[in-house]
Design a protein around this motif. Structure first.
Motif, PDB file in Angstrom:
ATOM      1  N   TYR A 129       0.408   9.402   2.977  1.00  9.21           N
ATOM      2  CA  TYR A 129       0.095   7.979   3.066  1.00  9.21           C
ATOM      3  C   TYR A 129       1.291   7.118   2.672  1.00  9.21           C
ATOM      4  O   TYR A 129       1.471   6.016   3.180  1.00  9.21           O
ATOM      5  N   ALA A 130       2.116   7.626   1.734  1.00  5.98           N
ATOM      6  CA  ALA A 130       3.304   6.885   1.312  1.00  5.98           C
ATOM      7  C   ALA A 130       4.276   6.725   2.470  1.00  5.98           C
ATOM      8  O   ALA A 130       5.035   5.768   2.520  1.00  5.98           O
ATOM      9  N   TRP A 167       2.045   1.714  -3.526  1.00  3.71           N
ATOM     10  CA  TRP A 167       0.929   2.211  -4.338  1.00  3.71           C
ATOM     11  C   TRP A 167       0.719   3.708  -4.105  1.00  3.71           C
ATOM     12  O   TRP A 167       0.553   4.473  -5.045  1.00  3.71           O
ATOM     13  N   GLN A 168       0.760   4.141  -2.842  1.00  2.02           N
ATOM     14  CA  GLN A 168       0.584   5.565  -2.549  1.00  2.02           C
ATOM     15  C   GLN A 168       1.755   6.382  -3.091  1.00  2.02           C
ATOM     16  O   GLN A 168       1.576   7.527  -3.511  1.00  2.02           O
ATOM     17  N   TRP A 198       2.103   4.170   5.610  1.00  4.06           N
ATOM     18  CA  TRP A 198       1.984   2.718   5.495  1.00  4.06           C
ATOM     19  C   TRP A 198       3.250   1.983   5.918  1.00  4.06           C
ATOM     20  O   TRP A 198       3.173   0.977   6.625  1.00  4.06           O
ATOM     21  N   SER A 203      -1.195  11.892  -1.269  1.00  6.27           N
ATOM     22  CA  SER A 203      -0.624  10.550  -1.189  1.00  6.27           C
ATOM     23  C   SER A 203       0.773  10.536  -0.595  1.00  6.27           C
ATOM     24  O   SER A 203       1.242   9.488  -0.171  1.00  6.27           O
ATOM     25  N   TRP A 204       1.465  11.665  -0.540  1.00  3.22           N
ATOM     26  CA  TRP A 204       2.800  11.686   0.075  1.00  3.22           C
ATOM     27  C   TRP A 204       2.718  11.299   1.549  1.00  3.22           C
ATOM     28  O   TRP A 204       3.573  10.577   2.060  1.00  3.22           O
ATOM     29  N   ARG A 223       1.116   6.927  -6.688  1.00  2.00           N
ATOM     30  CA  ARG A 223       0.064   7.941  -6.860  1.00  2.00           C
ATOM     31  C   ARG A 223       0.601   9.337  -6.588  1.00  2.00           C
ATOM     32  O   ARG A 223       0.241  10.295  -7.261  1.00  2.00           O
ATOM     33  N   ALA A 224       1.478   9.447  -5.569  1.00  2.00           N
ATOM     34  CA  ALA A 224       2.054  10.755  -5.243  1.00  2.00           C
ATOM     35  C   ALA A 224       2.956  11.237  -6.368  1.00  2.00           C
ATOM     36  O   ALA A 224       2.959  12.426  -6.705  1.00  2.00           O
ATOM     37  N   LEU A 269       0.828  -1.210   0.000  1.00  3.61           N
ATOM     38  CA  LEU A 269       0.000   0.000   0.000  1.00  3.61           C
ATOM     39  C   LEU A 269       0.862   1.260   0.000  1.00  3.61           C
ATOM     40  O   LEU A 269       0.518   2.269  -0.627  1.00  3.61           O
ATOM     41  N   ASN A 282      -0.672  13.385  -7.114  1.00  2.09           N
ATOM     42  CA  ASN A 282      -1.622  13.461  -5.999  1.00  2.09           C
ATOM     43  C   ASN A 282      -0.843  13.845  -4.730  1.00  2.09           C
ATOM     44  O   ASN A 282      -0.161  13.010  -4.137  1.00  2.09           O
TER      45      ASN A 282
END
Length: 137
Positions: free
Chosen positions: A44-45, A29-30, A48, A41-42, A33-34, A26, A38
C-alpha cells in the motif's frame, strides 16, 4: 490561460490537489505502518503514490487538451467551404445495429416434447416483449 480559471476548472484544480495530497498522506501513513512491522503495508505504501501520479497524469492531459483547443478541420474541408461558414466538426455517434430475427425452421420430430419445446421457443422469438408465463400453449 483564462480558459483554465473558469469555475469548472477551479474545481478540477482543487480536486487534483486534494486527491494528490490525500493519496500521498495515505502512502506516508502506510509507510509508517510498514516500518512498524506490518508487512502488507509495504504494498500500500507503493500503491498510494502511484494513484497520486495517475491523478497528476490525467489532470495534465486534460490541461494540455484544453490549451490545445478544438481540433482544426482537415485540409479537404477547408478547400470546399469558405472560412466564414466553417462549423466545428461534430463527433459521430455510433448507433446500435438492429438485426431482424428470423425464425429458424426446425423439422418436426417424432418426439412430442421436443416439438412442444420448439413451438414454445418459436413463440418466444415471435413475441419478444412477452414473458414466459404468457405462453398460451
Amino acid at each position: 490561460m483564462k480558459r483554465l480559471w473558469t469555475p469548472a476548472w477551479i474545481v478540477r484544480h482543487v480536486a487534483m490537489v486534494v486527491l494528490v495530497v490525500g493519496f500521498l498522506g495515505l502512502g506516508w501513513w502506510q509507510l509508517s505502518r510498514a516500518a512498524g512491522g506490518n508487512p502488507i503495508s509495504w504494498g500500500y505504501a507503493v500503491e498510494w503514490p502511484v494513484f497520486a501520479g495517475f491523478v497528476v497524469f490525467v489532470w495534465w492531459r486534460e490541461v494540455r487538451q484544453e490549451l490545445r483547443g478544438p481540433e482544426a478541420p482537415g485540409p479537404a474541408a477547408e478547400t470546399t467551404e469558405s472560412s466564414a461558414t466553417v462549423e466545428p466538426t461534430r463527433l459521430a455517434v455510433r448507433r446500435p445495429v438492429r438485426v431482424s430475427r428470423t425464425a429458424a425452421t426446425v423439422p418436426d420430430s417424432n418426439d412430442p416434447e421436443l416439438t412442444a419445446y420448439n413451438r414454445y421457443l418459436r413463440w418466444l422469438t415471435d413475441n419478444p416483449g412477452a414473458r414466459p408465463g404468457d405462453y398460451p400453449g
